[in-house]
Design a protein around this motif. Structure first.
Motif, PDB file in Angstrom:
ATOM      1  N   ASP A 201       1.420  -1.684  10.804  1.00 13.50           N
ATOM      2  CA  ASP A 201       1.799  -0.563   9.916  1.00 13.50           C
ATOM      3  C   ASP A 201       2.786   0.359  10.619  1.00 13.50           C
ATOM      4  O   ASP A 201       2.609   0.682  11.799  1.00 13.50           O
ATOM      5  CB  ASP A 201       0.553   0.239   9.530  1.00 13.50           C
ATOM      6  CG  ASP A 201      -0.083  -0.259   8.247  1.00 13.50           C
ATOM      7  OD1 ASP A 201       0.202  -1.392   7.833  1.00 13.50           O
ATOM      8  OD2 ASP A 201      -0.882   0.503   7.669  1.00 13.50           O
TER       9      ASP A 201
ATOM     10  N   PHE B 284      -0.026 -12.513   9.114  1.00 19.12           N
ATOM     11  CA  PHE B 284       0.194 -11.564  10.222  1.00 19.12           C
ATOM     12  C   PHE B 284       0.395 -12.292  11.556  1.00 19.12           C
ATOM     13  O   PHE B 284      -0.080 -11.854  12.601  1.00 19.12           O
ATOM     14  CB  PHE B 284      -0.972 -10.562  10.345  1.00 19.12           C
ATOM     15  CG  PHE B 284      -1.110  -9.633   9.174  1.00 19.12           C
ATOM     16  CD1 PHE B 284      -0.372  -8.465   9.100  1.00 19.12           C
ATOM     17  CD2 PHE B 284      -1.971  -9.939   8.127  1.00 19.12           C
ATOM     18  CE1 PHE B 284      -0.498  -7.616   8.009  1.00 19.12           C
ATOM     19  CE2 PHE B 284      -2.093  -9.087   7.039  1.00 19.12           C
ATOM     20  CZ  PHE B 284      -1.350  -7.929   6.979  1.00 19.12           C
TER      21      PHE B 284
ATOM     22  N   GLY C 253      -8.164  -2.585   6.328  1.00 22.49           N
ATOM     23  CA  GLY C 253      -7.399  -3.412   5.396  1.00 22.49           C
ATOM     24  C   GLY C 253      -7.064  -2.663   4.112  1.00 22.49           C
ATOM     25  O   GLY C 253      -6.646  -1.507   4.149  1.00 22.49           O
ATOM     26  N   TRP C 254      -7.287  -3.311   2.973  1.00 27.59           N
ATOM     27  CA  TRP C 254      -6.935  -2.694   1.689  1.00 27.59           C
ATOM     28  C   TRP C 254      -8.009  -1.737   1.189  1.00 27.59           C
ATOM     29  O   TRP C 254      -7.840  -1.106   0.150  1.00 27.59           O
ATOM     30  CB  TRP C 254      -6.727  -3.785   0.633  1.00 27.59           C
ATOM     31  CG  TRP C 254      -5.676  -4.785   0.978  1.00 27.59           C
ATOM     32  CD1 TRP C 254      -5.859  -6.090   1.315  1.00 27.59           C
ATOM     33  CD2 TRP C 254      -4.252  -4.561   1.020  1.00 27.59           C
ATOM     34  NE1 TRP C 254      -4.651  -6.699   1.562  1.00 27.59           N
ATOM     35  CE2 TRP C 254      -3.653  -5.787   1.389  1.00 27.59           C
ATOM     36  CE3 TRP C 254      -3.431  -3.448   0.788  1.00 27.59           C
ATOM     37  CZ2 TRP C 254      -2.270  -5.925   1.531  1.00 27.59           C
ATOM     38  CZ3 TRP C 254      -2.062  -3.595   0.927  1.00 27.59           C
ATOM     39  CH2 TRP C 254      -1.497  -4.821   1.289  1.00 27.59           C
TER      40      TRP C 254
ATOM     41  N   GLN D 150      -4.948   5.478   0.731  1.00 30.51           N
ATOM     42  CA  GLN D 150      -4.499   5.328   2.117  1.00 30.51           C
ATOM     43  C   GLN D 150      -3.137   6.003   2.250  1.00 30.51           C
ATOM     44  O   GLN D 150      -2.238   5.779   1.425  1.00 30.51           O
ATOM     45  CB  GLN D 150      -4.382   3.842   2.484  1.00 30.51           C
ATOM     46  CG  GLN D 150      -3.984   3.620   3.928  1.00 30.51           C
ATOM     47  CD  GLN D 150      -3.808   2.153   4.282  1.00 30.51           C
ATOM     48  OE1 GLN D 150      -3.528   1.323   3.419  1.00 30.51           O
ATOM     49  NE2 GLN D 150      -3.958   1.830   5.558  1.00 30.51           N
TER      50      GLN D 150
ATOM     51  N   GLU E 219      -3.549   3.596  10.955  1.00 34.03           N
ATOM     52  CA  GLU E 219      -2.605   2.894  10.079  1.00 34.03           C
ATOM     53  C   GLU E 219      -2.033   3.902   9.095  1.00 34.03           C
ATOM     54  O   GLU E 219      -2.428   5.073   9.060  1.00 34.03           O
ATOM     55  CB  GLU E 219      -3.326   1.779   9.316  1.00 34.03           C
ATOM     56  CG  GLU E 219      -3.580   0.554  10.155  1.00 34.03           C
ATOM     57  CD  GLU E 219      -4.004  -0.642   9.330  1.00 34.03           C
ATOM     58  OE1 GLU E 219      -4.658  -0.432   8.291  1.00 34.03           O
ATOM     59  OE2 GLU E 219      -3.686  -1.780   9.726  1.00 34.03           O
TER      60      GLU E 219
ATOM     61  N   GLU F 285       6.168  -4.851   4.155  1.00 34.85           N
ATOM     62  CA  GLU F 285       5.266  -3.712   3.957  1.00 34.85           C
ATOM     63  C   GLU F 285       5.858  -2.408   4.495  1.00 34.85           C
ATOM     64  O   GLU F 285       6.624  -2.402   5.454  1.00 34.85           O
ATOM     65  CB  GLU F 285       3.917  -3.983   4.644  1.00 34.85           C
ATOM     66  CG  GLU F 285       3.132  -5.071   3.928  1.00 34.85           C
ATOM     67  CD  GLU F 285       1.729  -5.289   4.496  1.00 34.85           C
ATOM     68  OE1 GLU F 285       1.428  -4.772   5.583  1.00 34.85           O
ATOM     69  OE2 GLU F 285       0.953  -5.996   3.828  1.00 34.85           O
ATOM     70  N   ARG F 286       5.438  -1.333   3.860  1.00 33.77           N
ATOM     71  CA  ARG F 286       5.677   0.049   4.318  1.00 33.77           C
ATOM     72  C   ARG F 286       7.145   0.380   4.590  1.00 33.77           C
ATOM     73  O   ARG F 286       7.501   0.924   5.647  1.00 33.77           O
ATOM     74  CB  ARG F 286       4.802   0.354   5.552  1.00 33.77           C
ATOM     75  CG  ARG F 286       3.342   0.111   5.233  1.00 33.77           C
ATOM     76  CD  ARG F 286       2.379   0.804   6.128  1.00 33.77           C
ATOM     77  NE  ARG F 286       1.057   0.716   5.498  1.00 33.77           N
ATOM     78  CZ  ARG F 286       0.560   1.608   4.661  1.00 33.77           C
ATOM     79  NH1 ARG F 286       1.247   2.681   4.368  1.00 33.77           N
ATOM     80  NH2 ARG F 286      -0.614   1.440   4.102  1.00 33.77           N
TER      81      ARG F 286
HETATM   82  C1  GAL Z   1      -3.754  -2.185   5.519  1.00 34.22           C
HETATM   83  C2  GAL Z   1      -2.325  -1.796   5.772  1.00 34.22           C
HETATM   84  C3  GAL Z   1      -1.489  -2.428   4.713  1.00 34.22           C
HETATM   85  C4  GAL Z   1      -1.711  -3.924   4.758  1.00 34.22           C
HETATM   86  C5  GAL Z   1      -3.173  -4.245   4.670  1.00 34.22           C
HETATM   87  C6  GAL Z   1      -3.440  -5.717   4.825  1.00 34.22           C
HETATM   88  O1  GAL Z   1      -4.606  -1.597   6.419  1.00 34.22           O
HETATM   89  O2  GAL Z   1      -2.176  -0.419   5.751  1.00 34.22           O
HETATM   90  O3  GAL Z   1      -0.148  -2.066   4.875  1.00 34.22           O
HETATM   91  O4  GAL Z   1      -1.190  -4.417   5.965  1.00 34.22           O
HETATM   92  O5  GAL Z   1      -3.889  -3.559   5.633  1.00 34.22           O
HETATM   93  O6  GAL Z   1      -4.817  -5.981   4.879  1.00 34.22           O
END
Ligand code: GAL
Length: 356
Positions: free
Chosen positions: A182, A150, A247-248, A287, A227, A126-127
Protein backbone atom coordinates in the motif's frame (compact mmCIF):
# COMPACT_ATOMS: atom_id res chain seq x y z
CA UNK A 1 -26.77 5.45 -2.91
CA UNK A 2 -26.33 9.11 -3.55
CA UNK A 3 -29.81 10.59 -3.92
CA UNK A 4 -30.65 13.29 -6.42
CA UNK A 5 -31.92 15.49 -3.60
CA UNK A 6 -28.61 15.27 -1.75
CA UNK A 7 -26.66 15.82 -4.93
CA UNK A 8 -28.64 18.92 -5.80
CA UNK A 9 -28.23 20.36 -2.34
CA UNK A 10 -24.52 19.60 -2.35
CA UNK A 11 -24.08 21.23 -5.73
CA UNK A 12 -25.58 24.55 -4.80
CA UNK A 13 -24.05 24.49 -1.39
CA UNK A 14 -20.56 23.93 -2.64
CA UNK A 15 -20.81 26.36 -5.50
CA UNK A 16 -22.40 29.14 -3.58
CA UNK A 17 -20.68 28.84 -0.28
CA UNK A 18 -17.19 27.53 -0.33
CA UNK A 19 -15.62 26.46 -3.57
CA UNK A 20 -12.86 28.87 -4.59
CA UNK A 21 -13.70 27.92 -8.14
CA UNK A 22 -17.01 29.63 -7.70
CA UNK A 23 -15.81 32.74 -5.94
CA UNK A 24 -17.01 34.86 -8.82
CA UNK A 25 -20.33 33.06 -8.91
CA UNK A 26 -20.62 33.66 -5.19
CA UNK A 27 -20.52 37.39 -5.71
CA UNK A 28 -23.10 37.18 -8.44
CA UNK A 29 -25.40 34.85 -6.59
CA UNK A 30 -25.07 35.93 -2.98
CA UNK A 31 -28.56 37.37 -2.98
CA UNK A 32 -29.91 33.98 -4.03
CA UNK A 33 -27.80 32.21 -1.44
CA UNK A 34 -29.11 34.47 1.28
CA UNK A 35 -32.58 33.20 0.47
CA UNK A 36 -31.43 29.60 0.24
CA UNK A 37 -29.46 29.28 3.48
CA UNK A 38 -28.60 25.66 4.20
CA UNK A 39 -30.86 23.82 6.56
CA UNK A 40 -29.62 21.21 9.06
CA UNK A 41 -30.30 18.35 6.65
CA UNK A 42 -27.96 19.77 3.99
CA UNK A 43 -25.51 17.05 3.10
CA UNK A 44 -22.31 16.96 1.08
CA UNK A 45 -21.74 13.22 1.30
CA UNK A 46 -23.54 10.28 2.84
CA UNK A 47 -21.02 7.65 4.03
CA UNK A 48 -21.30 4.37 2.21
CA UNK A 49 -22.75 5.81 -0.99
CA UNK A 50 -21.43 6.02 -4.54
CA UNK A 51 -21.79 9.21 -6.57
CA UNK A 52 -22.83 8.94 -10.20
CA UNK A 53 -20.98 10.75 -12.97
CA UNK A 54 -22.60 13.11 -15.43
CA UNK A 55 -23.38 10.17 -17.75
CA UNK A 56 -25.21 8.32 -14.99
CA UNK A 57 -22.50 5.75 -14.28
CA UNK A 58 -21.08 4.91 -10.86
CA UNK A 59 -17.90 6.73 -9.94
CA UNK A 60 -15.27 3.98 -9.81
CA UNK A 61 -12.26 5.56 -8.10
CA UNK A 62 -11.31 3.31 -5.20
CA UNK A 63 -8.17 3.60 -3.08
CA UNK A 64 -7.88 7.02 -4.64
CA UNK A 65 -6.72 10.54 -4.07
CA UNK A 66 -7.71 14.10 -4.88
CA UNK A 67 -5.74 16.82 -6.62
CA UNK A 68 -6.72 20.37 -7.51
CA UNK A 69 -5.77 21.66 -10.95
CA UNK A 70 -7.27 23.89 -13.63
CA UNK A 71 -9.73 25.22 -11.05
CA UNK A 72 -11.22 21.74 -10.62
CA UNK A 73 -10.99 18.82 -8.24
CA UNK A 74 -9.62 15.66 -9.82
CA UNK A 75 -10.41 12.34 -8.20
CA UNK A 76 -8.11 9.51 -9.28
CA UNK A 77 -8.70 5.93 -8.22
CA UNK A 78 -8.89 2.26 -9.04
CA UNK A 79 -11.51 1.14 -11.54
CA UNK A 80 -14.20 -1.34 -10.54
CA UNK A 81 -12.98 -4.54 -8.92
CA UNK A 82 -13.55 -7.73 -10.84
CA UNK A 83 -12.61 -11.44 -10.83
CA UNK A 84 -11.84 -13.69 -7.92
CA UNK A 85 -8.50 -11.91 -7.46
CA UNK A 86 -10.25 -8.56 -6.83
CA UNK A 87 -8.26 -6.48 -9.27
CA UNK A 88 -9.04 -3.41 -11.37
CA UNK A 89 -8.47 -3.03 -15.10
CA UNK A 90 -7.68 0.66 -15.02
CA UNK A 91 -6.94 3.85 -13.16
CA UNK A 92 -9.87 6.23 -13.59
CA UNK A 93 -9.99 10.01 -13.38
CA UNK A 94 -13.00 12.22 -12.65
CA UNK A 95 -13.23 15.99 -12.46
CA UNK A 96 -15.57 18.22 -10.50
CA UNK A 97 -15.99 21.92 -9.87
CA UNK A 98 -17.64 21.29 -6.51
CA UNK A 99 -16.96 17.74 -5.21
CA UNK A 100 -20.53 16.86 -6.11
CA UNK A 101 -20.85 16.82 -9.93
CA UNK A 102 -18.38 14.32 -11.40
CA UNK A 103 -17.31 14.12 -15.03
CA UNK A 104 -15.54 10.96 -16.15
CA UNK A 105 -12.25 12.06 -17.75
CA UNK A 106 -11.36 8.52 -18.75
CA UNK A 107 -9.24 5.55 -17.84
CA UNK A 108 -5.87 7.32 -17.70
CA UNK A 109 -3.91 4.09 -17.39
CA UNK A 110 -4.90 0.55 -18.30
CA UNK A 111 -3.20 -2.72 -17.48
CA UNK A 112 -1.87 -3.16 -21.03
CA UNK A 113 0.32 -0.05 -20.64
CA UNK A 114 2.32 -1.68 -17.85
CA UNK A 115 5.74 -2.81 -19.07
CA UNK A 116 8.69 -4.36 -17.27
CA UNK A 117 6.97 -6.64 -14.77
CA UNK A 118 8.80 -9.96 -14.42
CA UNK A 119 5.43 -11.76 -14.45
CA UNK A 120 2.75 -11.93 -17.16
CA UNK A 121 -0.43 -9.82 -17.05
CA UNK A 122 -2.95 -9.25 -15.57
CA UNK A 123 -1.59 -6.94 -12.91
CA UNK A 124 -2.88 -5.57 -9.67
CA UNK A 125 -3.34 -1.76 -9.89
CA UNK A 126 -3.94 -0.20 -6.47
CA UNK A 127 -3.96 3.12 -4.62
CA UNK A 128 -3.12 5.51 -7.49
CA UNK A 129 -2.09 9.07 -6.66
CA UNK A 130 -1.11 11.97 -8.92
CA UNK A 131 1.45 14.66 -8.06
CA UNK A 132 2.19 17.83 -10.00
CA UNK A 133 5.90 18.31 -10.60
CA UNK A 134 6.51 22.02 -11.08
CA UNK A 135 10.09 21.52 -12.25
CA UNK A 136 9.34 19.21 -15.16
CA UNK A 137 5.79 20.53 -15.66
CA UNK A 138 4.41 17.00 -15.59
CA UNK A 139 1.72 15.21 -13.66
CA UNK A 140 3.27 12.06 -12.22
CA UNK A 141 1.02 9.08 -11.57
CA UNK A 142 2.09 6.53 -8.94
CA UNK A 143 0.39 3.27 -8.04
CA UNK A 144 0.99 -0.06 -6.33
CA UNK A 145 1.76 -2.42 -9.19
CA UNK A 146 1.77 -6.11 -8.43
CA UNK A 147 0.65 -9.50 -9.62
CA UNK A 148 -2.81 -10.67 -8.53
CA UNK A 149 -1.04 -12.88 -5.95
CA UNK A 150 1.19 -10.04 -4.62
CA UNK A 151 4.27 -11.81 -6.02
CA UNK A 152 6.07 -8.61 -7.10
CA UNK A 153 5.09 -5.69 -4.81
CA UNK A 154 6.31 -2.63 -6.69
CA UNK A 155 5.44 0.92 -7.77
CA UNK A 156 4.38 1.86 -11.27
CA UNK A 157 4.96 5.36 -12.65
CA UNK A 158 3.50 7.11 -15.69
CA UNK A 159 3.41 10.81 -16.48
CA UNK A 160 1.69 13.41 -18.62
CA UNK A 161 1.77 17.13 -19.26
CA UNK A 162 -2.00 17.21 -18.88
CA UNK A 163 -3.72 15.83 -15.85
CA UNK A 164 -6.28 14.11 -18.05
CA UNK A 165 -3.53 12.40 -20.10
CA UNK A 166 -2.41 10.75 -22.22
CA UNK A 167 -0.03 9.24 -19.67
CA UNK A 168 3.29 7.88 -20.92
CA UNK A 169 4.56 4.80 -19.16
CA UNK A 170 7.79 5.47 -17.22
CA UNK A 171 8.62 2.29 -15.33
CA UNK A 172 7.88 -0.17 -12.60
CA UNK A 173 10.37 -0.52 -9.76
CA UNK A 174 10.85 -1.55 -6.16
CA UNK A 175 11.60 1.78 -4.47
CA UNK A 176 14.96 1.69 -2.71
CA UNK A 177 15.12 -1.99 -3.56
CA UNK A 178 12.35 -2.94 -1.11
CA UNK A 179 8.98 -4.66 -1.52
CA UNK A 180 6.34 -1.94 -1.69
CA UNK A 181 2.66 -2.64 -0.89
CA UNK A 182 0.00 0.00 0.00
CA UNK A 183 1.30 3.44 -0.89
CA UNK A 184 0.63 7.10 -1.31
CA UNK A 185 2.53 10.01 -2.83
CA UNK A 186 2.65 13.43 -1.27
CA UNK A 187 4.09 16.90 -1.91
CA UNK A 188 4.97 18.93 1.17
CA UNK A 189 4.58 22.70 1.38
CA UNK A 190 8.23 23.18 0.36
CA UNK A 191 7.62 21.31 -2.91
CA UNK A 192 9.49 18.14 -1.90
CA UNK A 193 7.78 15.01 -3.13
CA UNK A 194 7.60 11.82 -1.06
CA UNK A 195 6.66 8.21 -1.57
CA UNK A 196 5.15 6.60 1.52
CA UNK A 197 4.57 2.87 1.34
CA UNK A 198 4.22 -0.25 3.37
CA UNK A 199 7.71 -1.76 3.15
CA UNK A 200 7.34 -5.53 3.13
CA UNK A 201 4.12 -4.99 5.12
CA UNK A 202 6.36 -4.37 8.15
CA UNK A 203 6.50 -0.56 8.46
CA UNK A 204 5.57 2.58 6.55
CA UNK A 205 8.75 3.78 4.85
CA UNK A 206 9.04 7.36 3.69
CA UNK A 207 11.43 8.33 0.90
CA UNK A 208 11.99 11.73 -0.63
CA UNK A 209 11.55 11.67 -4.39
CA UNK A 210 14.13 12.96 -6.84
CA UNK A 211 13.38 16.43 -8.17
CA UNK A 212 11.63 14.96 -11.25
CA UNK A 213 9.57 12.64 -8.95
CA UNK A 214 10.60 9.58 -11.00
CA UNK A 215 12.75 7.88 -8.36
CA UNK A 216 13.22 7.59 -4.61
CA UNK A 217 16.33 8.63 -2.72
CA UNK A 218 16.39 6.14 0.16
CA UNK A 219 14.17 5.60 3.18
CA UNK A 220 14.58 8.62 5.43
CA UNK A 221 11.77 8.17 7.97
CA UNK A 222 10.19 5.09 9.51
CA UNK A 223 6.51 5.04 10.47
CA UNK A 224 4.57 2.26 12.19
CA UNK A 225 3.13 -0.79 10.49
CA UNK A 226 0.08 0.29 8.54
CA UNK A 227 -1.82 0.43 5.28
CA UNK A 228 -3.89 3.02 3.44
CA UNK A 229 -1.43 5.80 4.41
CA UNK A 230 -2.67 9.38 4.05
CA UNK A 231 -0.44 12.41 4.77
CA UNK A 232 -1.49 15.92 5.64
CA UNK A 233 0.02 18.99 7.20
CA UNK A 234 -1.75 21.22 9.73
CA UNK A 235 0.34 24.24 10.68
CA UNK A 236 3.70 23.12 12.05
CA UNK A 237 2.66 19.48 12.37
CA UNK A 238 2.53 16.71 9.81
CA UNK A 239 0.19 13.80 10.26
CA UNK A 240 -0.03 10.33 8.85
CA UNK A 241 -3.34 8.49 9.02
CA UNK A 242 -3.46 4.77 8.34
CA UNK A 243 -5.39 1.56 8.78
CA UNK A 244 -4.25 -1.74 10.23
CA UNK A 245 -3.57 -4.77 8.03
CA UNK A 246 -6.65 -6.93 7.62
CA UNK A 247 -6.98 -7.05 3.84
CA UNK A 248 -10.36 -5.88 2.55
CA UNK A 249 -11.95 -6.07 6.01
CA UNK A 250 -12.06 -2.83 7.99
CA UNK A 251 -10.12 -2.30 11.21
CA UNK A 252 -9.33 0.59 13.58
CA UNK A 253 -7.50 3.59 12.13
CA UNK A 254 -4.30 4.97 13.61
CA UNK A 255 -2.83 8.46 13.55
CA UNK A 256 0.76 9.57 14.07
CA UNK A 257 2.28 13.04 13.99
CA UNK A 258 5.61 14.80 13.81
CA UNK A 259 6.84 18.31 14.47
CA UNK A 260 9.80 17.81 12.13
CA UNK A 261 9.88 20.58 9.53
CA UNK A 262 10.74 18.04 6.83
CA UNK A 263 9.52 14.46 6.65
CA UNK A 264 13.05 13.14 6.19
CA UNK A 265 14.39 12.48 9.66
CA UNK A 266 10.93 12.76 11.22
CA UNK A 267 10.14 10.77 14.36
CA UNK A 268 6.47 9.82 14.55
CA UNK A 269 4.44 10.12 17.74
CA UNK A 270 1.25 8.15 18.13
CA UNK A 271 -1.90 10.20 18.60
CA UNK A 272 -5.21 8.97 20.01
CA UNK A 273 -7.28 6.76 17.74
CA UNK A 274 -9.11 9.21 15.44
CA UNK A 275 -12.30 7.11 15.47
CA UNK A 276 -13.56 6.29 18.94
CA UNK A 277 -17.30 6.80 18.68
CA UNK A 278 -19.64 3.91 17.85
CA UNK A 279 -18.31 2.09 14.77
CA UNK A 280 -14.81 3.39 15.33
CA UNK A 281 -13.44 -0.13 15.75
CA UNK A 282 -13.87 -0.50 11.97
CA UNK A 283 -13.24 3.20 11.18
CA UNK A 284 -16.95 3.35 10.40
CA UNK A 285 -16.61 0.40 8.05
CA UNK A 286 -13.90 1.98 5.92
CA UNK A 287 -10.19 2.08 5.19
CA UNK A 288 -8.27 5.34 4.75
CA UNK A 289 -7.02 6.35 1.33
CA UNK A 290 -6.43 10.13 1.46
CA UNK A 291 -7.00 13.32 3.41
CA UNK A 292 -8.21 16.30 1.40
CA UNK A 293 -7.40 19.74 2.85
CA UNK A 294 -10.36 21.83 1.78
CA UNK A 295 -9.94 25.61 1.90
CA UNK A 296 -13.11 27.25 3.11
CA UNK A 297 -14.29 30.73 2.25
CA UNK A 298 -12.98 32.21 5.51
CA UNK A 299 -9.43 30.97 4.79
CA UNK A 300 -9.56 28.07 7.26
CA UNK A 301 -9.00 24.47 6.24
CA UNK A 302 -11.38 21.60 6.72
CA UNK A 303 -9.66 18.22 6.46
CA UNK A 304 -11.76 15.59 4.76
CA UNK A 305 -11.19 11.93 5.55
CA UNK A 306 -11.50 9.89 2.36
CA UNK A 307 -11.96 6.18 2.84
CA UNK A 308 -13.17 3.10 1.03
CA UNK A 309 -15.96 0.87 2.24
CA UNK A 310 -14.79 -2.27 0.45
CA UNK A 311 -17.95 -4.28 1.12
CA UNK A 312 -15.88 -7.46 1.07
CA UNK A 313 -18.48 -9.51 2.98
CA UNK A 314 -21.49 -7.67 1.58
CA UNK A 315 -23.69 -8.42 -1.44
CA UNK A 316 -21.59 -8.24 -4.60
CA UNK A 317 -18.45 -7.95 -2.43
CA UNK A 318 -15.86 -5.38 -3.57
CA UNK A 319 -17.61 -4.86 -6.90
CA UNK A 320 -20.12 -2.91 -4.83
CA UNK A 321 -17.53 -0.97 -2.84
CA UNK A 322 -18.52 2.55 -1.86
CA UNK A 323 -16.90 5.60 -0.30
CA UNK A 324 -16.79 7.17 3.14
CA UNK A 325 -15.98 10.86 3.29
CA UNK A 326 -16.14 12.46 6.72
CA UNK A 327 -14.88 15.61 8.45
CA UNK A 328 -11.54 15.08 10.20
CA UNK A 329 -11.69 17.59 13.02
CA UNK A 330 -9.06 18.78 15.47
CA UNK A 331 -9.74 16.96 18.73
CA UNK A 332 -11.32 19.48 21.03
CA UNK A 333 -9.23 20.09 24.13
CA UNK A 334 -6.67 17.50 23.15
CA UNK A 335 -4.15 16.37 20.64
CA UNK A 336 -4.74 14.96 17.21
CA UNK A 337 -7.86 14.66 15.10
CA UNK A 338 -11.12 12.79 15.17
CA UNK A 339 -13.29 11.53 12.36
CA UNK A 340 -16.84 12.72 12.85
CA UNK A 341 -19.24 10.00 11.71
CA UNK A 342 -22.64 10.72 10.20
CA UNK A 343 -23.88 12.53 7.12
CA UNK A 344 -21.25 15.01 5.94
CA UNK A 345 -23.09 18.33 6.15
CA UNK A 346 -22.33 21.80 4.83
CA UNK A 347 -18.52 22.08 5.20
CA UNK A 348 -18.92 25.56 6.68
CA UNK A 349 -20.56 24.05 9.74
CA UNK A 350 -17.22 22.50 10.70
CA UNK A 351 -15.09 25.58 10.07
CA UNK A 352 -13.74 26.09 13.56
CA UNK A 353 -13.35 22.43 14.32
CA UNK A 354 -16.35 22.21 16.60
CA UNK A 355 -19.08 19.67 16.23
CA UNK A 356 -22.14 21.03 14.42
C1 GAL B 1 -5.78 -4.03 1.77
C2 GAL B 1 -5.10 -2.94 0.99
C3 GAL B 1 -5.72 -2.92 -0.37
C4 GAL B 1 -5.55 -4.29 -0.99
C5 GAL B 1 -6.09 -5.35 -0.09
C6 GAL B 1 -5.85 -6.73 -0.62
O1 GAL B 1 -5.31 -4.09 3.06
O2 GAL B 1 -5.26 -1.72 1.61
O3 GAL B 1 -5.16 -1.89 -1.14
O4 GAL B 1 -4.19 -4.51 -1.22
O5 GAL B 1 -5.54 -5.26 1.18
O6 GAL B 1 -6.23 -7.72 0.30
Amino acid sequence: MWGEREATRARWMVRCRWSPVFAAALVLSCAWCAHAAPSPEDTLFIPGTVPYDTKGNKVEAHGGGMLQANGLYYWVGEGAKYSASIISKSINLYSSPDLATWTFEGAILTGDQIKGMPFPAPYRIERPKILWNAQTQHYVLFFHCDTPEFAYPAVGIARSQNITGPYTWVRVFKPDGEDSYDMTAYVDTDGTGYLIRSVGNVFLGISALTSDFLDTTGICSWGPRGEGPALFRAGDMSYMLMSGLTGWSPNPAALVSTVAPRLCGAWWVRQPNPATTEGGNTTFNSQSTAVLPLKLGDGSTLFIYMGDRWNFQGPGSTYNASYVWLPLLPRSGGQGFQILNGPFKDPNVYTDGRRP
